[in-house]
Design an enzyme around this catalytic site. Structure first.
Site, PDB file in Angstrom:
ATOM      1  CG  HIS A 165      -1.742  -1.511   1.433  1.00 55.96           C
ATOM      2  ND1 HIS A 165      -3.414  -0.998   0.367  1.00 55.96           N
ATOM      3  CD2 HIS A 165      -2.260  -1.976   1.199  1.00 55.96           C
ATOM      4  CE1 HIS A 165      -3.601  -1.984   1.077  1.00 55.96           C
ATOM      5  NE2 HIS A 165      -3.468  -3.066   1.526  1.00 55.96           N
ATOM      6  CB  CYS A 223      -9.566  -0.540  -0.125  1.00 56.83           C
ATOM      7  SG  CYS A 223      -7.876  -2.020  -0.049  1.00 56.83           S
ATOM      8  N   GLY A 226      -6.249  -1.651   2.898  1.00 56.83           N
ATOM      9  CA  GLY A 226      -6.172  -0.384   2.657  1.00 56.83           C
ATOM     10  C   GLY A 226      -5.953   0.784   3.848  1.00 56.83           C
TER      11      GLY A 226
HETATM   12  N1  LIG Z   1      -6.526  -5.251  -4.819  1.00 55.40           N
HETATM   13  C1  LIG Z   1      -5.977  -5.705  -3.183  1.00 55.40           C
HETATM   14  C2  LIG Z   1      -6.600  -7.181  -2.850  1.00 55.40           C
HETATM   15  C3  LIG Z   1      -7.583  -6.836  -2.097  1.00 55.40           C
HETATM   16  C4  LIG Z   1      -7.704  -5.973  -1.347  1.00 55.40           C
HETATM   17  C5  LIG Z   1      -9.086  -5.176  -0.493  1.00 55.40           C
HETATM   18  N2  LIG Z   1     -10.021  -5.480  -0.744  1.00 55.40           N
HETATM   19  C6  LIG Z   1      -9.066  -5.664   0.630  1.00 55.40           C
HETATM   20  O1  LIG Z   1     -10.438  -5.461   1.308  1.00 55.40           O
HETATM   21  O2  LIG Z   1      -8.062  -5.665   1.669  1.00 55.40           O
HETATM   22  C7  LIG Z   1      -4.113  -6.595  -3.712  1.00 55.40           C
HETATM   23  O3  LIG Z   1      -4.199  -7.181  -5.282  1.00 55.40           O
HETATM   24  O4  LIG Z   1      -3.524  -6.334  -2.944  1.00 55.40           O
END
Ligand SMILES: N[C@H](CCC[C@H](N)C(=O)O)C(=O)O
Length: 284
Positions: A165, A223, A226
Site C-alpha cells: 500500500h 479496502c 488499505g
Molecule cells: N487489490 C488488493 C487485494 C484486495 C484488497 C482489498 N479489497 C481489501 O479489502 O483489503 C491487492 O492486490 O493487494
C-alpha cells in the site's frame, strides 16, 4: 478447475467491496486467472472486485484457508474486507462454532472474531514497514517517501499488510485525482509488484476519509487492508490516533494499532447478497 456446467457461488460484500465466494474445501482445484476474470466480469459474469476461495487449511489451528484473486485475474496476498466475509461465510455454514477462530491466508494466519449483527474483527497482524517487505525500492525505511509523478512530486507512506500500500494524504478526497495518480503510482518501477494507492483526508484526530485505487481492481468502495495501511501511515506521521474510524465510500471501518510492531485490528460489516450458479458452458 474442471469446466463443469455450473459453478455454485455466494455473492457478498464488506462495506461495498464486493466478492464472489467459492467453496473449494475437499480439494477442488482453484480457478485460473481466466475464470477469475470471468466471475468478476460485471456483464458476462457475476461481477466482483475480488474472487475469494475457501479451502482446507494445512494448519490444525486454522479453521480454513482463503485465497484472493483481483478482478483482473491477478492473485493477491491479503484482503481485509474479504477476510471478514470469509469469516461470516464460515459462521453461517456452521463451520465456525466459536465466535473467535483462526484463518490461514496467503499472507499468513489471521484471527477472526464475530462481533454480532454481521460485524467481524480481523487481527491482520503487524504492518510490514521495511522497504523489502512491502516491496518498495528505497535506500532506507522512512515515514514518508517522495517520487516524481504526473509532472510534479508525490509524498506518500508505504506499508504492507501482507499486500503493498501507498498512502497519500490529501486536503479533500472528493477532489483527489484518484483515477490519474493511482495508476501512475502503480506503474512506478519502485513498486515491482504493483501497489494499492490510498488517498486519505484527516477529518479529526480519530477519523479519516479514504479512497483506494486498488491493484488489480481499480477504485473500490472500500479496502480493508488499505484502511489498516492508512491508519499506520498517518499514525507514523503524527497525524492520527491509534484507534480511528476510516470512512470509505461504501462504509466505515474501525481500525486499532495499539503500538508499533503490534497487530492492526480491523472491524467492520459483512453482507450476503445472493447465492447463485454460474453457467460455464452455453447450452447447445
Ligand atoms: N487489490 C488488493 C487485494 C484486495 C484488497 C482489498 N479489497 C481489501 O479489502 O483489503 C491487492 O492486490 O493487494
Amino acid at each position: 478447475m474442471s469446466a463443469g456446467r455450473a459453478l455454485r457461488f455466494s455473492k457478498m460484500h464488506g462495506a461495498g467491496n464486493d466478492f464472489v465466494v467459492l467453496d473449494l474445501r475437499g480439494g477442488r482445484d482453484a480457478p485460473g486467472p481466466a475464470l477469475a476474470r470471468r466471475l468478476a466480469d460485471r456483464h458476462a459474469g457475476v461481477g466482483c472486485d475480488q474472487l475469494l476461495t475457501i479451502e482446507d487449511s494445512a494448519f490444525p489451528d486454522c479453521l480454513a484457508r482463503y485465497r484472493i484473486w483481483n478482478a483482473d485475474g491477478t492473485p493477491a496476498s491479503q484482503c481485509g474486507n474479504g477476510a471478514r466475509c470469509v469469516a461470516a461465510w464460515l459462521r453461517r455454514e456452521g463451520v465456525a462454532m466459536s465466535p473467535r477462530f483462526r484463518l490461514d491466508s496467503p499472507a499468513g494466519p489471521v484471527q477472526a472474531e464475530a462481533l454480532g449483527a454481521g460485524r467481524y474483527a480481523i487481527d491482520m497482524g503487524p504492518p510490514r514497514l521495511a522497504p523489502a517487505a512491502i516491496p518498495f525500492r528505497a535506500e532506507a525505511e522512512a515515514v514518508e517517501y517522495r517520487l516524481p509523478l504526473d509532472g510534479g512530486e508525490v509524498a506518500f507512506g508505504a506499508v504492507s499488510m501482507g499486500n503493498p500500500h501507498a498512502v497519500i494524504e490529501v486536503a479533500d478526497v472528493a477532489a483527489a485525482p484518484v483515477a490519474r495518480l493511482g495508476p501512475a503510482l502503480q506503474a512506478r518501477p519502485e513498486f515491482p509488484e504493483g501497489v494499492n494507492v490510498g488517498f486519505a483526508q484527516v477529518l479529526a484526530p480519530d477519523r479519516i476519509r479514504l479512497r483506494v485505487f486498488e491493484r488489480g481492481a481499480g477504485e473500490t468502495l472500500a479496502c480493508g487492508s488499505g484502511a489498516c495501511a492508512a491508519v499506520v501511515a498517518l499514525v507514523r506521521r503524527g497525524r492520527l490516533a491509534r484507534h480511528a474510524f476510516v470512512e470509505l465510500p461504501g462504509g466505515t471501518l474501525e481500525i486499532t494499532w495499539p503500538a508499533d510492531d503490534a497487530s492492526v485490528v480491523m472491524a467492520g460489516p459483512t453482507a450476503f447478497v445472493f447465492e447463485g450458479e454460474l453457467l460455464l458452458e452455453q447450452p447447445e
